[in-house]
Design a protein around this motif. Structure first.
Motif, mmCIF file in Angstrom:
data_model
loop_
_atom_site.group_PDB
_atom_site.id
_atom_site.type_symbol
_atom_site.label_atom_id
_atom_site.label_comp_id
_atom_site.label_asym_id
_atom_site.label_seq_id
_atom_site.Cartn_x
_atom_site.Cartn_y
_atom_site.Cartn_z
ATOM 1 N N ARG A 55 0.785 -1.271 0.014
ATOM 2 C CA ARG A 55 0.020 -0.012 -0.022
ATOM 3 C C ARG A 55 0.986 1.419 0.037
ATOM 4 N N VAL A 56 0.547 2.325 -1.021
ATOM 5 C CA VAL A 56 1.156 3.528 -0.755
ATOM 6 C C VAL A 56 0.343 4.589 -0.666
ATOM 7 N N LEU A 58 -1.090 8.542 -1.731
ATOM 8 C CA LEU A 58 -1.141 9.205 -3.177
ATOM 9 C C LEU A 58 0.184 9.963 -3.398
ATOM 10 N N GLU A 60 3.108 9.244 -2.231
ATOM 11 C CA GLU A 60 4.162 8.379 -2.553
ATOM 12 C C GLU A 60 3.872 7.727 -4.184
ATOM 13 N N ALA A 61 2.752 7.629 -4.476
ATOM 14 C CA ALA A 61 2.584 6.968 -5.740
ATOM 15 C C ALA A 61 2.896 7.962 -6.881
ATOM 16 N N GLU A 62 2.613 9.215 -6.535
ATOM 17 C CA GLU A 62 2.918 10.372 -7.324
ATOM 18 C C GLU A 62 4.443 10.556 -7.523
ATOM 19 N N GLU A 64 6.754 8.156 -7.124
ATOM 20 C CA GLU A 64 7.223 7.165 -8.025
ATOM 21 C C GLU A 64 6.857 7.377 -9.536
ATOM 22 N N LEU A 65 5.618 7.796 -9.792
ATOM 23 C CA LEU A 65 5.370 7.932 -11.058
ATOM 24 C C LEU A 65 6.193 9.179 -11.610
#
Length: 70
Positions: A55-56, A58, A60-62, A64-65
């Motif tokens: 689980r990450v 938002l 963290e996801a941004e 990484e992306l």
């Protein structure tokens, strides 16, 4: 074509089809395809979470992306 029992939805669909020159079947197909894609994504995500998937947040996801743009 799928039979609709809801007269309001049927009327809205008919109106849309007439105004755009597309068939009612076109819009039903499009709506069904979008629903199925969303539902599949939801169920795949849920299955991953239930299996202990990572689980990450938002943020963290941004991050990484954004790192993929390099």
């Amino acid at each position: 074509m799928i039979g609709l029992r809801d007269k309001e939805i049927e009327a809205r669909l008919e109106n849309l089809a007439q105004k755009t020159g597309r068939s009612k079947s076109f819009y039903v197909r499009q709506a069904l395809q979008e629903f199925l894609e969303d539902r599949e994504d939801y169920l795949l995500g849920l299955a991953r979470l239930e299996a202990g998937g990572r689980r990450v947040s938002l943020e963290e996801a941004e991050k990484e992306l954004n790192g993929l743009e390099s």
